[in-house]
Motif scaffolding. Structure first.
Motif, PDB file in Angstrom:
ATOM      1  N   VAL A   1      45.924 -40.449 -34.621  1.00 26.80           N
ATOM      2  CA  VAL A   1      45.149 -39.228 -34.434  1.00 26.80           C
ATOM      3  C   VAL A   1      45.454 -38.219 -35.535  1.00 26.80           C
ATOM      4  O   VAL A   1      44.546 -37.592 -36.104  1.00 26.80           O
ATOM      5  CB  VAL A   1      45.424 -38.624 -33.047  1.00 26.80           C
TER       6      VAL A   1
ATOM      7  N   ASP B   1      37.029 -44.340 -31.691  1.00 26.11           N
ATOM      8  CA  ASP B   1      35.899 -43.867 -30.885  1.00 26.11           C
ATOM      9  C   ASP B   1      36.068 -42.394 -30.514  1.00 26.11           C
ATOM     10  O   ASP B   1      35.106 -41.616 -30.551  1.00 26.11           O
ATOM     11  CB  ASP B   1      35.773 -44.723 -29.615  1.00 26.11           C
ATOM     12  N   LYS B   2      37.279 -42.016 -30.112  1.00 28.27           N
ATOM     13  CA  LYS B   2      37.520 -40.623 -29.743  1.00 28.27           C
ATOM     14  C   LYS B   2      37.339 -39.696 -30.943  1.00 28.27           C
ATOM     15  O   LYS B   2      36.780 -38.599 -30.823  1.00 28.27           O
ATOM     16  CB  LYS B   2      38.922 -40.463 -29.180  1.00 28.27           C
ATOM     17  N   MET B   3      37.812 -40.123 -32.121  1.00 23.15           N
ATOM     18  CA  MET B   3      37.723 -39.282 -33.305  1.00 23.15           C
ATOM     19  C   MET B   3      36.325 -39.290 -33.907  1.00 23.15           C
ATOM     20  O   MET B   3      36.013 -38.460 -34.764  1.00 23.15           O
ATOM     21  CB  MET B   3      38.736 -39.743 -34.368  1.00 23.15           C
ATOM     22  N   SER B   4      35.487 -40.236 -33.491  1.00 25.49           N
ATOM     23  CA  SER B   4      34.130 -40.303 -34.058  1.00 25.49           C
ATOM     24  C   SER B   4      33.312 -39.077 -33.683  1.00 25.49           C
ATOM     25  O   SER B   4      32.386 -38.694 -34.421  1.00 25.49           O
ATOM     26  CB  SER B   4      33.423 -41.577 -33.573  1.00 25.49           C
TER      27      SER B   4
ATOM     28  N   GLU C   1      42.583 -37.174 -38.013  1.00 26.61           N
ATOM     29  CA  GLU C   1      42.185 -35.772 -37.926  1.00 26.61           C
ATOM     30  C   GLU C   1      42.392 -35.065 -39.259  1.00 26.61           C
ATOM     31  O   GLU C   1      41.559 -34.260 -39.693  1.00 26.61           O
ATOM     32  CB  GLU C   1      42.986 -35.089 -36.828  1.00 26.61           C
TER      33      GLU C   1
ATOM     34  N   GLN D   1      39.879 -47.658 -29.718  1.00 25.59           N
ATOM     35  CA  GLN D   1      39.767 -46.529 -28.800  1.00 25.59           C
ATOM     36  C   GLN D   1      39.983 -45.199 -29.518  1.00 25.59           C
ATOM     37  O   GLN D   1      39.252 -44.224 -29.294  1.00 25.59           O
ATOM     38  CB  GLN D   1      40.784 -46.679 -27.665  1.00 25.59           C
ATOM     39  N   THR D   2      40.990 -45.158 -30.380  1.00 27.69           N
ATOM     40  CA  THR D   2      41.285 -43.918 -31.107  1.00 27.69           C
ATOM     41  C   THR D   2      40.151 -43.556 -32.047  1.00 27.69           C
ATOM     42  O   THR D   2      39.756 -42.385 -32.162  1.00 27.69           O
ATOM     43  CB  THR D   2      42.600 -44.071 -31.896  1.00 27.69           C
TER      44      THR D   2
END
Length: 468
Positions: A357, A322-325, A361, A319-320
């Motif tokens: 994250v 995917d968000k950072m992609s 990041e 999930q993480t």
């Protein structure tokens, strides 16, 4: 067992900066006081060594001077006539302080003499003949004796032992002519044994005092830390209060900006939109900054609490990632994930997500277009207990070796101007390290300029027994 060990580590080393600093102060104070204590013991032993042997030398010199003075009178002529051959009639009766004496003329003949054990005579004469007892000097020698000094009480199985004696000599003159030499010796084995046992006794006393030294050192370090701790806590309280107070007006300001942004206005002024977007971005940055400052302030004050629960780390990693992609695709960076199908752990899920994250990041931020970032989640087997491993590898700009020790410092940025353009505050890695330490783990970084960086997190095995 592991929890008990962790509790003892917290008691000894402390769970925060002040605890670790106090432990180092205690160690420094203890080392200094221990050094002074052992230096004092060394001085005491040296002085006692010198005093004891000087005292024995003075006694033997006094004994030799007394006997040589008596032999310079008519006593020597009486000894030549064998008047003092029987016990009780000898020229000098042996005392508890004197082990032997011999008067030898210039031709090497024995004029008179006596010893506490007959075995001593041959040994002393061998020393005289070989020059081991120079004239007018004092020497410490070891001679073989029996436990029982009297021959008629000795048994076949009597034990022999080496005893230390201090022996000396004086030249005998009559009418200005040398007529012989006086040799005498006294038993100093007690003093030898005393000096052998004395270091052990002093060391035992030192070890007893060591506990007192540690207690005093800890007390001194606590007193030294009081004003520093108070000043630091006031500063942290101020940061926490300021951050808390800033969150409310910033949130209201952000809500107002969003309301203006979405309001259906009759005109569509692009300049106005850019201004509102810029204000919104800066307010969001300030909200994140105050949130991070509040988090670190709570951590420093010991108010941070972990909420551990079982969850699937592999699913959270997916999930993480995917968000950072979205952020990676915007920079044309390839984001990869390597994780098992399922990996259940007992940790603070919110903190672990925040950690992932921050690391992702940070890796995307410092990787140029066309590069890659890889997140690895794995369980590393070990002989005793396994470890949970989180690794973020990038092909970014890298970090110089001299800067590696400072990247986890608060507000530290390798390239300040570039970091400001990217929206960084220099708190991300400091928070990441704080999260890892709270979870009783370690975080390390390996990097070379132009070749990228690898951030590796290892935590104690928190897998359920069925999956270990």
């Amino acid at each position: 067992m592991k929890r008990n060990l962790h509790k003892w580590r917290q008691r000894l080393f402390g769970n925060d900066l002040f605890g670790r600093t106090q432990f180092r102060l205690t160690l420094q104070y203890s080392s200094l006081l221990s050094l002074l204590l052992f230096l004092f013991i060394a001085i005491v032993y040296t002085l006692l060594y010198i005093l004891i042997w000087n005292d024995q030398k003075q006694k033997l010199n006094k004994l030799l001077d007394t006997e040589i003075h008596a032999l310079q009178g008519p006593l020597y002529a009486e000894a030549l006539n064998k008047k003092f051959d029987k016990p009780g009639e000898r020229a000098f009766e042996l005392s508890a302080d004197q082990a032997f004496y011999y008067v030898i003329d210039t031709l090497g003949n024995t004029v008179t003499g006596a010893e506490i054990q007959k075995e001593l005579r041959a040994q002393v004469f061998d020393l005289i003949r070989t020059g081991a007892l120079p004239v007018s000097t004092l020497e410490k020698v070891e001679l073989q004796t029996y436990d029982e000094p009297l021959p008629h009480l000795r048994k076949a199985n009597d034990r022999q032992q080496k005893i230390m004696y201090m022996a000396g000599s004086r030249l005998l003159y009559r009418d200005g002519q040398l007529i012989g030499t006086l040799y005498a010796g006294k038993n100093v084995d007690f003093q030898k044994q005393l000096l052998q046992w004395l270091p052990a006794v002093l060391l035992g006393v030192a070890l007893l005092f060591q506990a007192l030294v540690v207690w005093l050192s800890r007390l001194m370090s606590q007193q030294a830390m009081i004003p520093i701790r108070q000043a630091y806590m006031r500063q942290q309280q101020f940061v926490a209060d300021a951050s808390h107070e800033l969150r409310t007006p910033l949130s209201v300001l952000l809500s107002s900006i969003e309301t203006l942004h979405i309001e259906d206005r009759p005109t569509n002024d692009s300049f106005e939109k850019r201004v509102l977007e810029g204000i919104k971005d800066e307010v969001q940055r300030m909200i994140r900054l105050t949130g991070n400052l509040l988090l670190l302030a709570r951590r420093d004050s010991g108010q941070a609490v972990l909420h551990n629960a079982w969850f699937d780390l592999a699913g959270i990693a997916v999930q993480t990632a995917d968000k950072m992609s979205v952020l990676a695709e915007a920079k044309q960076i390839k984001l990869e994930l390597e994780a098992p199908d399922e990996l259940r752990v007992c940790l603070d899920q919110e903190k672990i997500v925040q950690l992932l994250v921050i690391l992702l990041e940070n890796a995307i931020k410092y990787t140029a277009a066309g590069g890659s970032v890889k997140l690895t989640v794995a369980h590393k087997a070990a002989p005793l207990r396994g470890k949970l491993v989180l690794e973020v590898r990038d092909t970014g700009v890298g970090i110089p070796e001299e800067e590696l020790s400072r990247i986890f410092d608060r507000f530290y940025r390798l390239d300040k101007s570039r970091s400001r353009q990217m929206g960084g505050h220099g708190l991300g890695l400091a928070i990441a390290k704080h999260i890892v330490e709270e979870c009783r783990g370690t975080i390390r970084v390996e990097s070379r300029p132009g070749e990228g960086s690898v951030f590796r997190v290892e935590m104690t095995d928190m897998l359920p027994p069925s999956e270990r």
